[in-house]
Scaffold this motif. Structure first.
Motif, PDB file in Angstrom:
ATOM      1  N   GLU B 103       0.788  -1.240   0.000  1.00  0.00           N
ATOM      2  CA  GLU B 103       0.000   0.000   0.000  1.00  0.00           C
ATOM      3  C   GLU B 103       0.825   1.299   0.000  1.00  0.00           C
ATOM      4  O   GLU B 103       0.510   2.231  -0.737  1.00  0.00           O
ATOM      5  CB  GLU B 103      -0.984  -0.009   1.184  1.00  0.00           C
ATOM      6  CG  GLU B 103      -0.281  -0.328   2.518  1.00  0.00           C
ATOM      7  CD  GLU B 103      -1.253  -0.727   3.635  1.00  0.00           C
ATOM      8  OE1 GLU B 103      -2.443  -0.385   3.567  1.00  0.00           O
ATOM      9  OE2 GLU B 103      -0.800  -1.373   4.599  1.00  0.00           O
ATOM     10  N   HIS B 104       1.877   1.339   0.822  1.00  0.00           N
ATOM     11  CA  HIS B 104       2.617   2.607   0.946  1.00  0.00           C
ATOM     12  C   HIS B 104       3.518   2.891  -0.253  1.00  0.00           C
ATOM     13  O   HIS B 104       4.006   4.004  -0.424  1.00  0.00           O
ATOM     14  CB  HIS B 104       3.431   2.609   2.243  1.00  0.00           C
ATOM     15  CG  HIS B 104       2.608   2.181   3.408  1.00  0.00           C
ATOM     16  ND1 HIS B 104       1.505   2.900   3.807  1.00  0.00           N
ATOM     17  CD2 HIS B 104       2.679   1.105   4.218  1.00  0.00           C
ATOM     18  CE1 HIS B 104       0.940   2.270   4.830  1.00  0.00           C
ATOM     19  NE2 HIS B 104       1.627   1.185   5.092  1.00  0.00           N
ATOM     20  N   HIS B 125       2.773   2.178   8.850  1.00  0.00           N
ATOM     21  CA  HIS B 125       3.750   2.768   7.934  1.00  0.00           C
ATOM     22  C   HIS B 125       3.162   3.756   6.937  1.00  0.00           C
ATOM     23  O   HIS B 125       3.794   4.101   5.925  1.00  0.00           O
ATOM     24  CB  HIS B 125       4.567   1.660   7.257  1.00  0.00           C
ATOM     25  CG  HIS B 125       5.440   0.955   8.245  1.00  0.00           C
ATOM     26  ND1 HIS B 125       5.155  -0.294   8.719  1.00  0.00           N
ATOM     27  CD2 HIS B 125       6.544   1.373   8.908  1.00  0.00           C
ATOM     28  CE1 HIS B 125       6.064  -0.627   9.638  1.00  0.00           C
ATOM     29  NE2 HIS B 125       6.912   0.367   9.767  1.00  0.00           N
ATOM     30  N   THR B 126       1.980   4.264   7.266  1.00  0.00           N
ATOM     31  CA  THR B 126       1.354   5.324   6.470  1.00  0.00           C
ATOM     32  C   THR B 126       2.251   6.557   6.389  1.00  0.00           C
ATOM     33  O   THR B 126       2.183   7.335   5.432  1.00  0.00           O
ATOM     34  CB  THR B 126      -0.014   5.686   7.097  1.00  0.00           C
ATOM     35  OG1 THR B 126      -0.822   4.505   7.090  1.00  0.00           O
ATOM     36  CG2 THR B 126      -0.732   6.779   6.335  1.00  0.00           C
ATOM     37  N   THR B 128       5.006   6.840   5.398  1.00  0.00           N
ATOM     38  CA  THR B 128       5.820   6.799   4.174  1.00  0.00           C
ATOM     39  C   THR B 128       5.490   7.970   3.234  1.00  0.00           C
ATOM     40  O   THR B 128       6.385   8.586   2.646  1.00  0.00           O
ATOM     41  CB  THR B 128       5.564   5.469   3.414  1.00  0.00           C
ATOM     42  OG1 THR B 128       5.609   4.394   4.342  1.00  0.00           O
ATOM     43  CG2 THR B 128       6.579   5.257   2.315  1.00  0.00           C
ATOM     44  N   SER B 129       4.197   8.280   3.101  1.00  0.00           N
ATOM     45  CA  SER B 129       3.774   9.320   2.160  1.00  0.00           C
ATOM     46  C   SER B 129       4.170  10.722   2.596  1.00  0.00           C
ATOM     47  O   SER B 129       4.023  11.680   1.832  1.00  0.00           O
ATOM     48  CB  SER B 129       2.258   9.259   1.944  1.00  0.00           C
ATOM     49  OG  SER B 129       1.939   8.062   1.271  1.00  0.00           O
ATOM     50  N   ASN B 216       9.225   6.325   5.926  1.00  0.00           N
ATOM     51  CA  ASN B 216       8.605   5.047   6.288  1.00  0.00           C
ATOM     52  C   ASN B 216       8.929   4.639   7.718  1.00  0.00           C
ATOM     53  O   ASN B 216       8.082   4.120   8.445  1.00  0.00           O
ATOM     54  CB  ASN B 216       9.101   3.979   5.301  1.00  0.00           C
ATOM     55  CG  ASN B 216       8.673   2.572   5.662  1.00  0.00           C
ATOM     56  OD1 ASN B 216       9.364   1.872   6.389  1.00  0.00           O
ATOM     57  ND2 ASN B 216       7.519   2.153   5.166  1.00  0.00           N
ATOM     58  N   THR B 225       4.482  11.118  12.526  1.00  0.00           N
ATOM     59  CA  THR B 225       4.794  10.927  11.116  1.00  0.00           C
ATOM     60  C   THR B 225       6.156  11.525  10.797  1.00  0.00           C
ATOM     61  O   THR B 225       6.744  12.220  11.632  1.00  0.00           O
ATOM     62  CB  THR B 225       3.714  11.524  10.189  1.00  0.00           C
ATOM     63  OG1 THR B 225       3.949  11.090   8.846  1.00  0.00           O
ATOM     64  CG2 THR B 225       3.714  13.046  10.236  1.00  0.00           C
ATOM     65  N   CYS B 300       7.435  -2.176   2.154  1.00  0.00           N
ATOM     66  CA  CYS B 300       7.134  -0.751   1.971  1.00  0.00           C
ATOM     67  C   CYS B 300       8.363   0.094   2.266  1.00  0.00           C
ATOM     68  O   CYS B 300       8.436   1.259   1.894  1.00  0.00           O
ATOM     69  CB  CYS B 300       5.949  -0.320   2.839  1.00  0.00           C
ATOM     70  SG  CYS B 300       6.144  -0.613   4.605  1.00  0.00           S
TER      71      CYS B 300
END
Lengths: 167, 420
Positions: B103-104, B125-126, B128-129, B216, B225, B300
């Motif tokens: 996903e990431h 690991h959201t 990452t963006s 990440n 984040t 990811c």
């Protein structure tokens, strides 16, 4: 709102893999069954012996690691009434609040409580009583208390949908 | 006083005036997603909430990637729930096997998460963006359910630690080494609840792939984040991908930071994180010689084309050690195809490596490379907790693709220098 319970004491960095192993995340969906594996890789006695309203006390960074909320769910359904720690990892903090499981962040108290003792927590007054004395902790912010009082984020969302959107 | 990039993004996404660090706010969400572990629970809660539809059919993503392609009957049932829910609620961004990726890696590649966004993902690991200059946070299933229903999320406005990287990177030192080194300096809760803003000349010189790797692993220092201000490299990456308009934000020169940490990279060697925490990091010179049974290149964290190119550079013309399983997992189908076109996959297979379709698989002890009791792996993934990749008495060492590839050849943790 207050609870009294027996303490299960652990150390720093209790991570989500030892609270609820990744291998169960896709095989177990029933919260009661999740409870049978709570803290399995850290303390194999816990899930068998934990009683309703028992309190988990830990050091720094409780719940670090993955975002899996089974980590909060398994503890709640195992009967845990609250978790006291020096600090919590942020996703675990959210997940617990969203499940309606109260958390107390209090460095002094967490350091002074021993395994097996009985402690009492009053969430409204922000007071924790244990063998070594009474410790104060800051009350949770209003929005967070609101979610806890509604019984978690989903009942809270249900209320908002009803009020704001007429659904 | 000036504002940080995160304060600007959050101000633009909430009705609360004069946002201050520590405030609890409700923020509007630009994109929300979940996977085959986190979505099934969210789907149940979403239905319980009484919501009749998702807040925006274009802004919800469902990605079966953790135990997919379906590992067994139970995971098949989980993935089926995602598919049926996507059909029932007409969710546009459901990714079936064959189009799916981790996903990431997938969402930025498809232009679904963009600079200036508030992104909420039911996966840790959201973050990452954040490499795109978005505010991207990992949450649990219940949060995702509520976001699908309301299009907003409750959160605390975090303070920011600024990391400034200067100096010249040594050969073989990558984004992975920089983030492992940084985590070892501040610890696994060194940035708890806080934002890690990565900046400085070194970051500006890094590719998007390396930047994604750095952001990440901000979560491995406890961060809410990680984020990097968008620049020409970001815009070049976005070009041709973005599915909607977006907004670029930058931190003001007089923004307030909780702390500023300066790191000179010139002396940093490739890093290896020893069991069982990502902060247990040592330079490769102190890690050589540990015998391994498995090497994983993917996830990811390090499953992008740059990672595969580095691995191929080292594996070209070499043979994987007879007692080692090398498993390479491109993070998305596009990356996989690109690797085929560039001849990288041929290099891996000729060297004796196994190549898998995209999946999170072994990273979380799911499948496609589980460790037996007493086994050791070198891995480009992000966590080395007890039991993470299999048996509670197995061990995971985290490192860059260069080290993972060199170690696969020599059968022990090794520096790329030893084979090149």
């Amino acid at each position: 709102m207050s609870i009294k319970g027996k303490v299960w004491k652990y150390g720093d960095d209790v991570n989500t893999d030892v609270i609820f192993p990744g291998k169960y995340t896709y095989t177990i969906t029933d919260p009661k069954e999740m409870a049978l594996h709570a803290l399995e890789d850290l303390d194999s006695k816990f899930a068998k012996e934990v009683k309703k309203e028992d309190i988990v006390v830990a050091g720094r960074n409780f719940g670090c690691g993955s975002s899996r909320e089974q980590a909060a769910t398994c503890l709640k359904y195992a009967g845990v009434g609250a978790i006291v720690a020096k600090s919590f990892s942020r996703i675990f903090f959210r997940n617990a609040i969203n499940q309606g499981l109260p958390l107390v962040q209090c460095k002094e108290a967490a350091g002074n409580i021993s395994s097996g003792e009985l402690i009492e927590i009053n969430f409204e007054k922000g007071k924790l009583s244990c063998k070594k004395g009474v410790f104060d902790f800051p009350p949770l912010p209003e929005l967070v208390l609101g979610i806890l009082k509604d019984g978690g984020l989903i009942p809270h969302t249900k209320k908002i949908l009803k009020i704001e959107k007429g659904e | 006083m000036g504002k940080t990039i995160v304060e600007k993004i959050l101000s633009a996404h909430t009705d609360t005036d004069n946002l201050r660090v520590g405030d609890i706010i409700k923020a509007r969400v630009d994109f929300a997603f979940a996977n085959d572990i986190t979505a099934p629970i969210a789907i149940k809660y979403f239905k319980e909430s009484g919501a009749r539809q998702v807040f925006d059919k274009k802004r919800v993503g469902l990605i079966p990637d953790h135990f997919a392609p379906n590992k067994d009957i139970k995971s098949a049932e989980q993935c089926k729930l995602l598919k049926e829910f996507a059909q029932e609620y007409e969710i546009e961004n459901y990714f079936e096997i064959g189009k799916m990726g981790v996903e990431h890696a997938l969402l930025p590649e498809k232009g679904l998460v963009l600079p200036g966004d508030v992104v909420v993902g039911a996966d840790s690991h959201t973050d990452t963006s954040g490499a795109l200059g978005a505010f991207a946070i990992g949450v649990g299933s219940t949060d995702f359910a509520a976001v699908m229903a309301l299009g907003e999320v409750w959160l605390k406005v975090p303070s920011t630690i600024k990391f400034i990287y200067s100096g010249k990177l040594k050969k073989w030192v990558s984004g992975k080494d920089l983030i492992l080194y940084t985590i070892s300096k501040i610890g696994v809760d060194g940035a708890n609840y806080k934002v890690m803003e990565f900046s400085g000349e070194v970051i500006k010189g890094l590719s998007m792939d390396s930047r994604f790797t750095i952001c990440n692993m901000a979560i491995e220092a406890g961060a809410k984040t990680g984020i990097i201000e968008p620049d020409e490299i970001t815009l070049e990456y976005i070009k041709g991908r973005a599915k909607r308009s977006f907004q670029i934000y930058n931190s003001d020169p007089d923004a307030h930071y909780e702390k500023i940490i300066e790191i000179n990279v010139s002396k940093i060697e490739p890093q290896v994180a020893f069991p069982h925490l990502p902060e247990n990091t040592k330079p490769i010179s102190e890690a050589k010689g540990i015998k391994i049974d498995q090497s994983i290149i993917g996830s990811c964290t390090n499953g992008r084309i740059e990672d595969l190119r580095i691995a191929a550079e080292i594996l070209k013309g070499q043979q994987v050690h007879s007692e080692v399983r090398l498993i390479i997992i491109p993070a998305t189908q596009d990356i996989y195809l690109q690797a085929i076109r560039e001849g990288l996959i041929e290099i891996f297979i000729t060297a004796g490596g196994a190549v898998s379709t995209p999946t999170c698989g072994p990273c979380l002890g799911g499948y496609m490379g589980i460790l037996a009791k007493g086994e050791r792996a070198i891995s480009t993934t992000n966590r080395n907790f007890v039991g993470r990749m299999g048996h509670p008495e197995s061990e995971v060492y985290l490192a860059s693709p260069a080290i993972a590839a060199a170690s696969a050849i020599l059968g022990r943790i090794a520096s790329p220098e030893e084979v090149k």
